[in-house]
Design a protein around this motif. Structure first.
Motif, mmCIF file in Angstrom:
data_model
loop_
_atom_site.group_PDB
_atom_site.id
_atom_site.type_symbol
_atom_site.label_atom_id
_atom_site.label_comp_id
_atom_site.label_asym_id
_atom_site.label_seq_id
_atom_site.Cartn_x
_atom_site.Cartn_y
_atom_site.Cartn_z
ATOM 1 N N GLU A 1 0.906 -1.267 -0.063
ATOM 2 C CA GLU A 1 0.081 -0.088 0.234
ATOM 3 C C GLU A 1 0.562 1.246 -0.061
ATOM 4 O O GLU A 1 0.486 2.254 -0.662
ATOM 5 C CB GLU A 1 -1.061 -0.219 1.279
ATOM 6 N N VAL A 2 1.862 1.402 0.718
ATOM 7 C CA VAL A 2 2.752 2.604 0.673
ATOM 8 C C VAL A 2 3.179 2.872 -0.471
ATOM 9 O O VAL A 2 3.378 4.089 -1.000
ATOM 10 C CB VAL A 2 3.955 2.628 1.596
ATOM 11 N N ASN A 3 3.176 1.968 -1.595
ATOM 12 C CA ASN A 3 3.704 2.409 -2.859
ATOM 13 C C ASN A 3 2.634 3.176 -3.643
ATOM 14 O O ASN A 3 2.767 3.712 -4.746
ATOM 15 C CB ASN A 3 3.738 0.879 -3.810
ATOM 16 N N LEU A 4 1.314 3.198 -2.876
ATOM 17 C CA LEU A 4 0.134 3.751 -3.630
ATOM 18 C C LEU A 4 -0.033 5.060 -2.730
ATOM 19 O O LEU A 4 -0.919 5.721 -2.939
ATOM 20 C CB LEU A 4 -0.948 2.967 -3.515
ATOM 21 N N GLY A 5 0.881 5.254 -1.912
ATOM 22 C CA GLY A 5 0.669 6.636 -1.019
ATOM 23 C C GLY A 5 -0.490 6.304 0.198
ATOM 24 O O GLY A 5 -0.922 7.226 0.669
ATOM 25 N N VAL A 6 -0.582 4.975 0.465
ATOM 26 C CA VAL A 6 -1.387 4.878 1.640
ATOM 27 C C VAL A 6 -0.902 3.802 2.574
ATOM 28 O O VAL A 6 0.111 3.463 2.459
ATOM 29 C CB VAL A 6 -3.029 4.378 1.091
ATOM 30 N N LEU A 7 -1.676 3.216 3.293
ATOM 31 C CA LEU A 7 -1.118 2.402 4.203
ATOM 32 C C LEU A 7 -2.282 1.001 4.239
ATOM 33 O O LEU A 7 -3.368 1.261 3.810
ATOM 34 C CB LEU A 7 -1.023 2.579 5.486
ATOM 35 N N PRO A 8 -1.973 -0.099 4.672
ATOM 36 C CA PRO A 8 -2.874 -1.100 4.964
ATOM 37 C C PRO A 8 -4.285 -0.598 5.655
ATOM 38 O O PRO A 8 -4.126 -0.175 6.732
ATOM 39 C CB PRO A 8 -2.443 -2.319 5.454
ATOM 40 N N GLY A 9 -5.364 -0.948 4.937
ATOM 41 C CA GLY A 9 -6.588 -0.334 5.549
ATOM 42 C C GLY A 9 -7.604 -1.364 5.812
ATOM 43 O O GLY A 9 -8.796 -1.225 6.390
ATOM 44 N N PHE B 1 -6.284 5.479 7.256
ATOM 45 C CA PHE B 1 -6.470 5.247 5.944
ATOM 46 C C PHE B 1 -7.278 6.070 5.351
ATOM 47 O O PHE B 1 -6.859 6.747 4.055
ATOM 48 C CB PHE B 1 -7.296 3.679 5.754
ATOM 49 N N ALA B 2 -8.384 6.777 5.784
ATOM 50 C CA ALA B 2 -9.199 7.805 5.245
ATOM 51 C C ALA B 2 -8.326 8.964 4.988
ATOM 52 O O ALA B 2 -8.101 9.649 4.032
ATOM 53 C CB ALA B 2 -10.437 8.104 6.210
ATOM 54 N N LEU B 3 -7.272 9.385 6.022
ATOM 55 C CA LEU B 3 -6.544 10.489 6.211
ATOM 56 C C LEU B 3 -5.591 10.284 4.774
ATOM 57 O O LEU B 3 -5.298 11.445 4.309
ATOM 58 C CB LEU B 3 -6.110 10.746 7.313
ATOM 59 N N ALA B 4 -5.157 9.174 4.708
ATOM 60 C CA ALA B 4 -3.987 9.267 3.636
ATOM 61 C C ALA B 4 -4.972 9.703 2.160
ATOM 62 O O ALA B 4 -4.025 10.177 1.264
ATOM 63 C CB ALA B 4 -3.744 7.680 3.320
ATOM 64 N N PHE B 5 -6.132 9.673 1.930
ATOM 65 C CA PHE B 5 -6.787 10.013 0.886
ATOM 66 C C PHE B 5 -7.081 11.506 0.802
ATOM 67 O O PHE B 5 -7.477 12.266 -0.143
ATOM 68 C CB PHE B 5 -8.173 9.328 0.615
ATOM 69 N N ALA B 6 -6.428 12.360 1.774
ATOM 70 C CA ALA B 6 -6.392 13.723 1.879
ATOM 71 C C ALA B 6 -4.921 14.185 1.201
ATOM 72 O O ALA B 6 -4.638 15.415 1.092
ATOM 73 C CB ALA B 6 -6.953 14.357 2.966
ATOM 74 N N THR B 7 -4.025 13.107 0.935
ATOM 75 C CA THR B 7 -2.665 13.639 0.426
ATOM 76 C C THR B 7 -2.682 13.604 -1.123
ATOM 77 O O THR B 7 -3.406 12.823 -1.708
ATOM 78 C CB THR B 7 -1.636 12.542 1.153
ATOM 79 N N GLU B 8 -1.422 14.294 -1.621
ATOM 80 C CA GLU B 8 -1.139 14.144 -2.915
ATOM 81 C C GLU B 8 -0.518 13.039 -3.303
ATOM 82 O O GLU B 8 -0.735 12.579 -4.342
ATOM 83 C CB GLU B 8 -0.149 15.490 -3.221
ATOM 84 N N ASP B 9 0.191 12.344 -2.295
ATOM 85 C CA ASP B 9 0.957 11.214 -2.685
ATOM 86 C C ASP B 9 -0.193 10.100 -2.896
ATOM 87 O O ASP B 9 -0.013 9.229 -3.804
ATOM 88 C CB ASP B 9 1.777 10.815 -1.559
ATOM 89 N N GLN B 10 -1.155 10.080 -2.279
ATOM 90 C CA GLN B 10 -2.334 8.937 -2.585
ATOM 91 C C GLN B 10 -2.771 9.243 -4.036
ATOM 92 O O GLN B 10 -2.930 8.316 -4.900
ATOM 93 C CB GLN B 10 -3.506 8.941 -1.705
ATOM 94 N N LYS B 11 -3.198 10.468 -4.352
ATOM 95 C CA LYS B 11 -3.508 10.652 -5.725
ATOM 96 C C LYS B 11 -2.497 10.225 -6.874
ATOM 97 O O LYS B 11 -2.642 9.605 -7.792
ATOM 98 C CB LYS B 11 -3.624 12.311 -6.140
ATOM 99 N N GLU B 12 -1.197 10.598 -6.519
ATOM 100 C CA GLU B 12 -0.297 10.288 -7.313
ATOM 101 C C GLU B 12 0.162 8.745 -7.419
ATOM 102 O O GLU B 12 0.121 8.250 -8.538
ATOM 103 C CB GLU B 12 1.196 11.152 -6.782
ATOM 104 N N GLY B 13 0.102 8.321 -6.548
ATOM 105 C CA GLY B 13 0.279 6.704 -6.240
ATOM 106 C C GLY B 13 -0.680 5.782 -7.039
ATOM 107 O O GLY B 13 -0.222 5.089 -7.667
ATOM 108 N N MET B 14 -1.850 6.169 -6.920
ATOM 109 C CA MET B 14 -2.933 5.372 -7.557
ATOM 110 C C MET B 14 -3.097 5.813 -9.211
ATOM 111 O O MET B 14 -3.250 4.829 -9.939
ATOM 112 C CB MET B 14 -4.230 5.586 -6.772
#
Ligand code: CAA
Length: 256
Positions: free
Chosen positions: A130-138, A229-242
């Protein structure tokens, strides 16, 4: 059907069947899997479940296409859906054996971790990328991986996103046994058959006690995992990773 149920004597064989997407779990798949478990529970003739995947994957995780568009509110709801299913498996009255036939990544590894026992084919690759996608295991991975393997291995695998092959999975306790691909299902069904011969009430009560020993403080921790997990979806890294995964290019993370 995206999730199949076959009766093999006292064993319910449940198969994730969306091989064209490596059995990635959309909300529809999660609902179907829950419905199959309901069917098993309602059938007094079934006493053990074997969970596996069709094709070259057990499950490549939560559906990234679905998550790519999500904001924190949708992501929290998706984490809650995954938690409900993982908790249903962990708390299922009968033992659930996961036959890991190939990739078990992200939410796929987390489903496997919620099962009582994992056995793998030599083709299995398991991990929490998951960290490769800018998030964490959820879906429980931040809690269950350390309990199944060790705190140090869980940290290494989650921080680095490195998948492990079958032999390493065996060495770190992530799976109980490894078999050639063509022998995996028979091995899982044989183990399930052996358990099904034991008195169901005693096995079920033992499962409940083992869960108590290993997961007493889990609900509060899982609630925190849903929020993180939800908070990670407020980051640019999540948008970029996915976006990078869907566009098949390396991600450029900025830490924002
Ligand atoms: N979600 C949606 N679609 C997925 C997917 C996923 N998790 N994993 C694979 N797919 C799709 C691919 O997009 C591809 O579809 P198209 O043919 O339409 O493009 C198809 O499945 C086949 O995949 P690949 O072409 O990528 O197959 P490959 O053999 O080259 O690679 C793989 C296999 C290494 C498993 C690679 O697919 C991969 O890295 N998948 C993603 C794994 C991942 O990051 N999982 C974590 C998801 S996040 C999560 O689960 C969060 C959580 O904790 C709840």
């Amino acid at each position: 059907m995206p999730v199949d149920l076959e009766r093999r004597g006292p064993v319910g064989l449940v198969t994730l069947n969306r091989p064209e997407a490596l059995n990635a779990l959309s909300p529809e798949m999660l609902d179907q899997l829950a419905a199959r478990l309901d069917e098993v529970e309602a059938d007094p003739g079934l006493r053990v479940v074997v969970l596996t995947g069709a094709g070259k994957a057990f499950c490549a995780g939560a559906d990234i296409r679905h998550m790519g568009q999500a904001g924190p509110v949708e992501a929290r709801a998706f984490a809650a859906l995954g938690h409900r299913l993982a908790d249903r498996i962990a708390g299922f009255p009968h033992p659930v054996i996961c036959a890991v036939n190939g990739y078990a990544l992200g939410g796929g590894c987390e489903l496997a971790l919620a099962c009582d026992i994992r056995i793998a084919s030599t083709a299995a690759r398991m991990g929490q990328p998951e960290v490769n996608l800018g998030v964490l295991p959820g879906w429980g991975g931040t809690q269950r991986l350390a309990r199944v393997t060790s705190p140090g291995m869980a940290r290494e695998l989650i921080y680095t996103a490195r998948p492990v092959g079958a032999e390493e999975a065996l060495r770190i306790g992530l799976v109980n046994a490894v078999h050639p691909p063509e022998a995996l299902l028979d091995a899982a069904l044989a183990m399930a058959g052996e358990i099904a011969e034991r008195p169901a009430g005693a096995v079920s009560a033992a499962k409940e006690m083992l869960n108590l020993a290993l997961g007493a403080d889990m609900p509060a921790a899982l609630a925190r995992e849903r929020d993180a997990f939800a908070l990670a979806f407020a980051t640019e890294d999540q948008k970029e990773g996915m976006a990078a995964f869907l566009e098949r290019r390396p991600a450029r993370f900025t830490g924002r």
